[in-house]
Design a protein around this motif. Structure first.
Motif, mmCIF file in Angstrom:
data_model
loop_
_atom_site.group_PDB
_atom_site.id
_atom_site.type_symbol
_atom_site.label_atom_id
_atom_site.label_comp_id
_atom_site.label_asym_id
_atom_site.label_seq_id
_atom_site.Cartn_x
_atom_site.Cartn_y
_atom_site.Cartn_z
ATOM 1 N N ALA A 152 -33.190 21.839 -32.193
ATOM 2 C CA ALA A 152 -32.377 22.080 -33.571
ATOM 3 C C ALA A 152 -30.508 22.406 -33.037
ATOM 4 O O ALA A 152 -30.428 22.180 -33.322
ATOM 5 C CB ALA A 152 -32.925 23.373 -34.364
ATOM 6 N N TYR A 153 -30.057 23.092 -31.443
ATOM 7 C CA TYR A 153 -29.502 23.689 -32.041
ATOM 8 C C TYR A 153 -28.915 22.114 -31.322
ATOM 9 O O TYR A 153 -27.038 22.324 -30.831
ATOM 10 C CB TYR A 153 -29.196 24.942 -30.292
ATOM 11 N N MET A 154 -29.063 21.512 -30.316
ATOM 12 C CA MET A 154 -28.547 19.945 -30.054
ATOM 13 C C MET A 154 -28.442 19.270 -30.810
ATOM 14 O O MET A 154 -27.585 18.767 -30.965
ATOM 15 C CB MET A 154 -29.404 19.236 -29.577
ATOM 16 N N GLY A 155 -28.742 18.890 -32.082
ATOM 17 C CA GLY A 155 -28.924 18.187 -33.048
ATOM 18 C C GLY A 155 -29.462 17.030 -32.427
ATOM 19 O O GLY A 155 -29.757 16.265 -31.739
ATOM 20 N N LYS A 185 -38.369 6.715 -33.961
ATOM 21 C CA LYS A 185 -38.499 7.726 -35.407
ATOM 22 C C LYS A 185 -37.459 7.799 -36.024
ATOM 23 O O LYS A 185 -36.383 8.235 -35.269
ATOM 24 C CB LYS A 185 -39.931 8.581 -35.121
ATOM 25 N N GLU A 186 -37.124 7.078 -36.994
ATOM 26 C CA GLU A 186 -35.898 7.275 -38.134
ATOM 27 C C GLU A 186 -36.124 8.681 -37.809
ATOM 28 O O GLU A 186 -34.728 9.226 -38.186
ATOM 29 C CB GLU A 186 -35.961 7.159 -39.184
ATOM 30 N N ASN A 187 -36.483 9.881 -38.428
ATOM 31 C CA ASN A 187 -36.379 11.329 -38.490
ATOM 32 C C ASN A 187 -37.228 11.538 -37.337
ATOM 33 O O ASN A 187 -38.369 11.548 -37.186
ATOM 34 C CB ASN A 187 -37.422 11.487 -39.998
ATOM 35 N N LEU A 188 -36.593 12.443 -36.854
ATOM 36 C CA LEU A 188 -36.745 13.434 -35.347
ATOM 37 C C LEU A 188 -37.631 14.238 -35.675
ATOM 38 O O LEU A 188 -37.407 15.387 -36.874
ATOM 39 C CB LEU A 188 -35.939 13.571 -34.843
ATOM 40 N N ASP A 189 -38.575 14.605 -35.174
ATOM 41 C CA ASP A 189 -39.684 15.653 -35.087
ATOM 42 C C ASP A 189 -39.962 16.388 -34.909
ATOM 43 O O ASP A 189 -40.161 17.083 -33.666
ATOM 44 C CB ASP A 189 -41.215 15.283 -35.451
ATOM 45 N N LEU A 190 -38.862 17.643 -34.581
ATOM 46 C CA LEU A 190 -38.671 18.627 -33.813
ATOM 47 C C LEU A 190 -39.982 19.571 -32.784
ATOM 48 O O LEU A 190 -39.906 20.020 -31.980
ATOM 49 C CB LEU A 190 -37.295 19.696 -34.019
ATOM 50 N N GLU A 191 -40.816 19.271 -34.094
ATOM 51 C CA GLU A 191 -42.325 20.425 -33.447
ATOM 52 C C GLU A 191 -43.303 19.634 -32.393
ATOM 53 O O GLU A 191 -43.362 19.977 -31.913
ATOM 54 C CB GLU A 191 -43.017 20.658 -35.172
ATOM 55 N N ALA A 192 -43.124 18.295 -32.450
ATOM 56 C CA ALA A 192 -43.499 17.437 -32.067
ATOM 57 C C ALA A 192 -43.350 17.065 -30.822
ATOM 58 O O ALA A 192 -43.529 17.346 -29.466
ATOM 59 C CB ALA A 192 -44.083 16.246 -32.525
ATOM 60 N N ILE A 193 -42.015 17.015 -30.287
ATOM 61 C CA ILE A 193 -40.573 16.750 -29.520
ATOM 62 C C ILE A 193 -40.863 18.150 -28.526
ATOM 63 O O ILE A 193 -41.009 18.058 -27.819
ATOM 64 C CB ILE A 193 -39.466 16.433 -29.941
ATOM 65 N N SER A 194 -41.109 19.315 -29.268
ATOM 66 C CA SER A 194 -40.826 20.479 -28.398
ATOM 67 C C SER A 194 -42.188 20.497 -28.211
ATOM 68 O O SER A 194 -42.293 21.155 -26.510
ATOM 69 C CB SER A 194 -41.057 21.782 -29.713
ATOM 70 N N LYS A 195 -43.565 20.611 -28.582
ATOM 71 C CA LYS A 195 -44.849 19.941 -27.660
ATOM 72 C C LYS A 195 -44.142 19.558 -26.723
ATOM 73 O O LYS A 195 -45.543 19.555 -26.076
ATOM 74 C CB LYS A 195 -45.671 19.952 -29.228
ATOM 75 N N ILE A 196 -43.961 18.519 -26.610
ATOM 76 C CA ILE A 196 -43.717 17.678 -25.024
ATOM 77 C C ILE A 196 -43.125 18.080 -24.154
ATOM 78 O O ILE A 196 -43.775 18.412 -23.342
ATOM 79 C CB ILE A 196 -43.198 16.158 -26.248
ATOM 80 N N VAL A 197 -41.878 18.300 -24.309
ATOM 81 C CA VAL A 197 -40.907 19.368 -23.740
ATOM 82 C C VAL A 197 -41.735 20.865 -23.464
ATOM 83 O O VAL A 197 -41.479 21.045 -21.811
ATOM 84 C CB VAL A 197 -39.700 19.855 -24.467
ATOM 85 N N SER A 234 -22.443 27.750 -27.065
ATOM 86 C CA SER A 234 -22.177 28.560 -27.099
ATOM 87 C C SER A 234 -22.726 30.086 -27.325
ATOM 88 O O SER A 234 -22.707 30.755 -27.369
ATOM 89 C CB SER A 234 -21.107 29.404 -27.413
ATOM 90 N N GLN A 235 -24.570 29.317 -27.544
ATOM 91 C CA GLN A 235 -25.535 30.426 -27.797
ATOM 92 C C GLN A 235 -26.670 30.781 -26.802
ATOM 93 O O GLN A 235 -26.852 29.191 -26.602
ATOM 94 C CB GLN A 235 -25.710 29.633 -29.281
ATOM 95 N N LYS A 236 -26.780 31.866 -26.841
ATOM 96 C CA LYS A 236 -27.956 31.825 -25.871
ATOM 97 C C LYS A 236 -29.772 31.651 -26.547
ATOM 98 O O LYS A 236 -29.558 31.133 -28.134
ATOM 99 C CB LYS A 236 -28.011 33.473 -25.455
ATOM 100 N N ILE A 237 -30.249 30.589 -25.694
ATOM 101 C CA ILE A 237 -31.488 30.343 -25.897
ATOM 102 C C ILE A 237 -32.543 31.287 -26.201
ATOM 103 O O ILE A 237 -33.295 31.500 -24.714
ATOM 104 C CB ILE A 237 -31.922 28.839 -25.331
ATOM 105 N N GLY A 238 -33.513 30.965 -27.129
ATOM 106 C CA GLY A 238 -34.421 32.206 -27.418
ATOM 107 C C GLY A 238 -36.022 30.737 -27.082
ATOM 108 O O GLY A 238 -37.538 31.537 -27.087
ATOM 109 N N LYS A 241 -34.266 20.316 -17.491
ATOM 110 C CA LYS A 241 -32.779 19.706 -17.614
ATOM 111 C C LYS A 241 -32.414 19.066 -19.239
ATOM 112 O O LYS A 241 -31.319 19.736 -19.188
ATOM 113 C CB LYS A 241 -33.725 18.797 -17.227
ATOM 114 N N LEU A 242 -33.733 20.039 -20.156
ATOM 115 C CA LEU A 242 -33.031 20.285 -21.771
ATOM 116 C C LEU A 242 -31.894 21.382 -21.684
ATOM 117 O O LEU A 242 -30.467 20.520 -22.276
ATOM 118 C CB LEU A 242 -34.000 19.916 -21.890
ATOM 119 N N LEU A 243 -32.206 22.547 -20.913
ATOM 120 C CA LEU A 243 -31.469 23.552 -21.762
ATOM 121 C C LEU A 243 -29.636 24.033 -20.051
ATOM 122 O O LEU A 243 -28.990 23.749 -20.429
ATOM 123 C CB LEU A 243 -32.071 24.580 -20.624
ATOM 124 N N ARG A 244 -30.350 22.962 -19.186
ATOM 125 C CA ARG A 244 -29.424 22.277 -18.589
ATOM 126 C C ARG A 244 -27.747 21.365 -18.782
ATOM 127 O O ARG A 244 -26.415 21.802 -19.237
ATOM 128 C CB ARG A 244 -29.663 21.573 -16.971
#
Length: 406
Positions: free
Chosen positions: A259-262, A214-226, A248-252, A235-238
């Motif tokens: 969002a941090y990945m970009g 999709k042209e604009n990523l929906d982080l909420e929808a992607i988060s629900k899949i992951v 260089s940032q810890k993930i919570g 594998k995402l965190l790796r």
């Protein structure tokens, strides 16, 4: 399920280990399987690097990895640490200005580049300023041809690796020609290493690819899949934790991770998974239990009315069994991920409030009711609510499994 990778040593002139080339395998049979090179490279990155870590396969020696045209142009090498990897450009890659720009960019980022099975074709000369290593299959050329080419590129600061060296006589002769590194059956045949593999669910992967298109990523929808897939989450965190991704940032939370990945790195991650062509296998009980714990811990955090805790608690539960899934100690697995210190402490030592959530999940699962009551009192959560939360978490995981989302 298991993943397989063969490694073959690359030695110095005094026969010390310089590094290893990693080669994709799909069983203990030490032959290249009948799959396309793109798939082979992607499988090594997803099943070996993102799961186990290349450093554990090579003993922190240099890792040589084959990359095809597609994987190079999609910038897959940048998920790796440039200090520990050499990017091998396969001889089948098409020479183009786009490829040259990619090599120039990789070189600028500190990566070492190698021409694999180099055929001495002058079309590659334009790449030489960015090339650190040239690998020559000494079975394809005679000594005169090799010597002539070496004289032509002499002084360019390129290291030469002799491939398929089979006798000591060849080894000694090639040293006199200027080869510094050597690889072949004379030293060692590739050895196959078996590792536990985290299986991805095909439907989740398809949904992820759909979102990425999709042209604009929906982080909420992607988060629900992951969040429905332990393998995707791990594998995402790796991927984020690889030095090449600049983390260089810890993930919570998973949404925080996305969002941090970009957008660029996230699409690269999804493309990598898709290209690997991972087959969905039957979901293991450990993965289902991981999801139950994730949702249960999330509900405990919501009960305590701390808006920051639910996503953190979810990740804690999600990865609470990854040591059993991968057959590795938790202390070793958890430190591979860029998780918040509180999450790592809970996973490794069951410390802190997140550790209490995990202990509560364990005591409930094992029917240790006195311990459950004690932890409920400590967390100021009613026992009735605990029963409800666990039942709801169980129902959530069962629904995901029944609808084919696991």
């Amino acid at each position: 399920m298991y993943s397989y990778v063969a490694r073959q040593a690359i030695l110095t002139a005094d026969e010390k280990i310089h590094g290893y080339e990693l080669l994709f395998r799909n069983s203990f049979e030490n032959t290249f399987p009948d799959i396309c090179p793109d798939q082979a490279t992607s499988n090594i990155l997803t099943n070996s690097h993102l799961t186990r870590g290349l450093e554990s396969l090579t003993g922190n020696k240099l890792t040589y990895l084959n990359f095809t045209e597609e994987t190079l142009l999609n910038n897959f090498p940048t998920s790796l640490d440039p200090k520990h990897v050499v990017i091998e450009i396969l001889e089948t890659v098409t020479v183009s200005h786009e490829l040259l720009d990619t090599c120039r960019a990789l070189k600028k980022q500190g990566y070492r580049l190698a021409l694999d099975d180099h055929d001495f074709d002058p079309k590659w000369d334009i790449f030489l300023p960015y090339i650190d290593v040239i690998k020559v299959d000494v079975r394809q050329f005679n000594i005169l041809q090799i010597s002539k080419y070496i004289r032509r590129i002499q002084g360019g600061g390129v290291q030469l690796i002799a491939e398929k060296v089979e006798t000591r006589e060849e080894f000694e002769k090639l040293k006199t020609l200027g080869f510094e590194l050597f690889q072949g059956y004379f030293f060692s045949k590739p050895e196959v290493i078996q590792s536990k593999q985290l299986s991805l669910n095909k439907l989740n992967l398809i949904d992820l690819i759909d979102q990425a298109s999709k042209e604009n990523l929906d982080l909420e929808a992607i988060s629900k899949i992951v969040e429905k897939d332990v393998s995707l989450s791990f594998k995402l965190l790796r991927f984020i934790n690889s030095v090449g991704s600049g983390s260089s940032q810890k993930i919570g939370s998973l949404k925080h991770a996305l969002a941090y990945m970009g957008e660029t790195e996230l699409k690269k991650f999804i493309c990598l998974l898709a290209l690997a062509g991972l087959n969905a296998g039957k979901t293991e009980e450990l993965c289902i239990l991981s999801l139950i714990r994730a949702k249960f811990c999330e509900k405990l955090a919501r009960d305590r009315e701390d808006s920051e805790n639910p996503p953190v608690a979810f990740l804690t539960g999600m990865f609470s069994l990854v040591d059993a899934i991968l057959d590795e100690p938790m202390a070793q697995v958890a430190t591979k991920l860029p998780l918040l210190d509180d999450i790592q402490s809970a996973l490794i030592h069951q410390n802190g409030y997140l550790g209490d959530y995990l202990r509560l999940a364990l005591s409930y699962e094992h029917g240790k009711w006195e311990e459950t009551d004690s932890l409920a009192e400590r967390l100021s959560i009613s026992v009735d609510n605990i029963h409800t939360y666990y039942s709801e978490a169980l129902e959530w995981a069962n629904t995901l499994e029944a609808t084919g989302q696991l």
